[in-house]
Design a protein around this motif. Structure first.
Motif, PDB file in Angstrom:
ATOM      1  N   LYS A   1     -16.960   2.320   6.978  1.00 62.37           N
ATOM      2  CA  LYS A   1     -15.606   1.879   7.342  1.00 62.37           C
ATOM      3  C   LYS A   1     -14.621   2.057   6.187  1.00 62.37           C
ATOM      4  N   LEU A   2     -14.623   3.237   5.602  1.00 65.79           N
ATOM      5  CA  LEU A   2     -13.836   3.473   4.394  1.00 65.79           C
ATOM      6  C   LEU A   2     -12.333   3.406   4.655  1.00 65.79           C
ATOM      7  N   GLU A   3     -11.902   3.996   5.780  1.00 64.99           N
ATOM      8  CA  GLU A   3     -10.466   4.024   6.051  1.00 64.99           C
ATOM      9  C   GLU A   3      -9.898   2.614   6.173  1.00 64.99           C
ATOM     10  N   GLU A   4     -10.673   1.780   6.811  1.00 63.55           N
ATOM     11  CA  GLU A   4     -10.277   0.383   6.961  1.00 63.55           C
ATOM     12  C   GLU A   4     -10.085  -0.275   5.593  1.00 63.55           C
ATOM     13  N   LEU A   5     -11.080  -0.039   4.746  1.00 65.75           N
ATOM     14  CA  LEU A   5     -11.050  -0.609   3.406  1.00 65.75           C
ATOM     15  C   LEU A   5      -9.849  -0.089   2.620  1.00 65.75           C
ATOM     16  N   LYS A   6      -9.574   1.198   2.797  1.00 63.53           N
ATOM     17  CA  LYS A   6      -8.449   1.789   2.070  1.00 63.53           C
ATOM     18  C   LYS A   6      -7.123   1.143   2.470  1.00 63.53           C
ATOM     19  N   SER A   7      -6.939   0.880   3.752  1.00 62.58           N
ATOM     20  CA  SER A   7      -5.661   0.267   4.123  1.00 62.58           C
ATOM     21  C   SER A   7      -5.583  -1.157   3.598  1.00 62.58           C
ATOM     22  N   GLU A   8      -6.714  -1.826   3.519  1.00 60.10           N
ATOM     23  CA  GLU A   8      -6.695  -3.171   2.928  1.00 60.10           C
ATOM     24  C   GLU A   8      -6.289  -3.106   1.453  1.00 60.10           C
ATOM     25  N   VAL A   9      -6.797  -2.093   0.769  1.00 57.92           N
ATOM     26  CA  VAL A   9      -6.424  -1.921  -0.639  1.00 57.92           C
ATOM     27  C   VAL A   9      -4.926  -1.658  -0.740  1.00 57.92           C
ATOM     28  N   TYR A  10      -4.429  -0.786   0.130  1.00 58.45           N
ATOM     29  CA  TYR A  10      -3.009  -0.417   0.102  1.00 58.45           C
ATOM     30  C   TYR A  10      -2.137  -1.655   0.296  1.00 58.45           C
ATOM     31  N   ARG A  11      -2.561  -2.535   1.185  1.00 52.99           N
ATOM     32  CA  ARG A  11      -1.755  -3.724   1.487  1.00 52.99           C
ATOM     33  C   ARG A  11      -2.080  -4.907   0.584  1.00 52.99           C
ATOM     34  N   SER A  12      -2.850  -4.660  -0.480  1.00 55.81           N
ATOM     35  CA  SER A  12      -3.241  -5.724  -1.413  1.00 55.81           C
ATOM     36  C   SER A  12      -3.969  -6.874  -0.727  1.00 55.81           C
ATOM     37  N   GLU A  13      -4.736  -6.555   0.299  1.00 53.13           N
ATOM     38  CA  GLU A  13      -5.546  -7.589   0.935  1.00 53.13           C
ATOM     39  C   GLU A  13      -6.906  -7.701   0.269  1.00 53.13           C
ATOM     40  N   ILE A  14      -7.218  -6.701  -0.534  1.00 59.82           N
ATOM     41  CA  ILE A  14      -8.449  -6.743  -1.314  1.00 59.82           C
ATOM     42  C   ILE A  14      -8.156  -6.010  -2.622  1.00 59.82           C
ATOM     43  N   SER A  15      -8.781  -6.451  -3.700  1.00 59.50           N
ATOM     44  CA  SER A  15      -8.540  -5.758  -4.962  1.00 59.50           C
ATOM     45  C   SER A  15      -9.382  -4.494  -5.009  1.00 59.50           C
ATOM     46  N   PRO A  16      -8.902  -3.469  -5.694  1.00 61.42           N
ATOM     47  CA  PRO A  16      -9.671  -2.225  -5.802  1.00 61.42           C
ATOM     48  C   PRO A  16     -11.091  -2.478  -6.314  1.00 61.42           C
ATOM     49  N   GLY A  17     -11.217  -3.354  -7.293  1.00 69.23           N
ATOM     50  CA  GLY A  17     -12.537  -3.630  -7.868  1.00 69.23           C
ATOM     51  C   GLY A  17     -13.511  -4.189  -6.849  1.00 69.23           C
ATOM     52  N   THR A  18     -13.044  -5.133  -6.049  1.00 70.60           N
ATOM     53  CA  THR A  18     -13.917  -5.729  -5.045  1.00 70.60           C
ATOM     54  C   THR A  18     -14.252  -4.722  -3.948  1.00 70.60           C
ATOM     55  N   ALA A  19     -13.250  -3.920  -3.570  1.00 75.67           N
ATOM     56  CA  ALA A  19     -13.494  -2.897  -2.551  1.00 75.67           C
ATOM     57  C   ALA A  19     -14.568  -1.918  -3.019  1.00 75.67           C
TER      58      ALA A  19
END
Lengths: 333, 333
Positions: B301-319
């Motif tokens: 589910k990489l694309e999902e994760l990427k949009s979360e990163v973009y919207r600052s819903e998850i930090s890059p490190g945690t992702a």
């Protein structure tokens, strides 16, 4: 004082503006212990997700001796008068060797550091620029979660550090000294192209005329460059720490830039992209770490292969094919 | 004409100097078919290992219109007079879009291309600079195996292409036009720092005085730069295709540089390091390819994760941690 490593405790301290907890959080993100890394990631994740007020991240660069610290101090004090909370961080890839050439001596910002609305953190520890950059990005997240809304990230003009700071800030300020030599420096290194603001510092006394000439030269140089994608036209300002009105003008220009990128939603997009870049960089380096751990084993005989490549006994392509065939990748269930 | 894909047949043709086989070899290395890739790797491996005579690889850069093609032609003809065999290649990252802006029109080197001692190959196909670079590095290996001892690699000054060419050659030549604007361009892009030779071209007729001034400016600029690690002091020469003695002087200077780096074993070390860099780059990109194939699947589910990163819903490190934990790496038995 016992070090707190529990991310929740630290996070609650940070959002409450507890400076001691902030300091502990910095130690945690710079720690290399595996257990600390996990807690640090949780902490940063919480900080990134925290909905805090608007903030501006400013990268400040310029050759040693240009007066970065004193400009930052004056700017910080002026910003505090305008009710901002000011954080000062540094990216200094030389710090692991020399012990840090910037911000190392906090006394250089004595007045600013004594303010309860300012937080000054010397250069992050780290053996590589990548490590320092990561720690600084995370430091920004911590400061913003703590309500600091003006983040000044200082760097010396060493190799890639400026690009690294450029990629973690909203605005890039380039400090130069009056005089001819410096222009060329900034131009040859492509810094001027990155700058939203060029500040000719120490523009006072005998240097007044030189400063006028330098400002003119930079304006000319900026005219030759293509417009920024943001639509912002880079400006050149003169500054002297002895003339408070120049600091006022500088902060006004920064505020103008801030409004400009906010209104056009440039800031938001740029930050989203920066987060993505950060993510992709981390993903690559984490994967490479994992791969390196595998490659450092004896099984693949990597060192042997490398010397063969060096001596042209095997082509890089064939060497890589030999390795890649042996490496299996899969998703854990 | 049937395309030959068997690497041994091609290799034997190449070392015998068969130009038709050389052309087929170029097609093979630029092919994207998996089977071709394997044969291409074997072929390049054989070429890299081939013990051929000494050669010099020269990168040539400069803005469009500076006269790269005509300088290369004159230089090539002069070199052939001195019993060299000359190969001309190009790195042009724009070629995939525009069809190639350099060397696209072979008629620009009519005289050189008609010589049996010259081999001219237009820009390699490739969707990315990485792809073009790889193909060009491999093209160099083929040309050297075929006995070409003067390899000219032309590039336009687009982004990273110059650095890419710098990293695959022994010598770097920067062409400029007489006049003020160009200096700044070269300086701001850091090209001058890479140059072993700056050539002020079209230094004839009305441009004579301008050329003198430009040469002087470049000499001054070069003085400001730190010395090269090789110890070679970069030179500035004027050149005009209408004055054969300037071409002679240019080739003399190139020969001087060649002796300089050979005597000090700089060339050998530099090439070894370039092979290592090439190897490491390939290893990284091959691993990333492998990883991307894995990541492009649905499971992560990489694309999902990427949009979360973009919207600052998850930090890059945690992702990244979430991903890395799921990826298993091991050495195949």
């Amino acid at each position: 004082m016992a070090r707190v490593r529990n991310w929740k405790v630290l996070y609650e301290g940070i959002v409450a503006g507890d400076r001691v907890k902030m300091g502990m959080a910095f130690s945690l993100i710079e720690s290399n212990k595996p257990g600390d890394k996990k807690e640090a990631n949780r902490l940063i994740n919480a900080c990134v997700r925290a909905k805090t007020k608007r903030s501006l991240r400013i990268g400040v660069t310029g050759s040693p001796g240009v007066g970065k610290s004193s400009v930052i101090e004056k700017l910080g004090l002026e910003a505090i008068e305008r009710r901002h909370k000011v954080a000062v961080l540094a990216v200094d890839p030389s710090s692991s060797i020399s012990g840090g050439s910037i911000l190392g001596d906090k006394t250089r910002m004595l007045e600013l550091s004594s303010s309860p609305r300012a937080f000054i953190r010397p250069s992050a520890a780290g053996k590589t620029l990548g490590g320092v950059s990561r720690a600084t990005r995370e430091a920004i997240a911590i400061c913003e979660a703590a309500g600091y809304d003006l983040i000044l990230v200082e760097t010396v003009g060493v190799g890639q550090s400026e690009i690294s700071v450029y990629n973690m800030t909203d605005m890039f300020v380039f400090l130069v000294l009056p005089g001819a030599g410096d222009e060329l420096q900034g131009i040859k290194r492509g810094i001027v192209e990155m700058a939203d603001l060029v500040v000719v510092n120490k523009a006072d006394g005998e240097r007044g005329n030189l400063a006028d000439q330098s400002a003119k030269d930079y304006r000319n140089a900026l005219h030759l460059l293509a417009a920024k994608t943001s639509g912002w036209r880079a400006r050149v300002l003169k500054h002297s720490i002895e003339q408070k009105d120049t600091t006022t003008a500088l902060l006004d220009k920064i505020a103008e830039f801030w409004s400009f990128i906010e209104e056009r939603e440039i800031q938001q997009k740029r930050r989203g992209q920066q987060q993505m870049t950060w993510f992709e960089e981390l993903l690559k380096s984490s994967l490479l770490e994992k791969v390196n751990a595998l490659l450092s084993g004896e099984e693949l005989k990597l060192e042997e292969l490398k010397s063969e490549v060096y001596r042209s006994e095997i082509s890089p392509g064939t060497a890589v094919d030999q390795l890649i065939e042996k490496i299996e990748l899969k998703i854990a269930k």
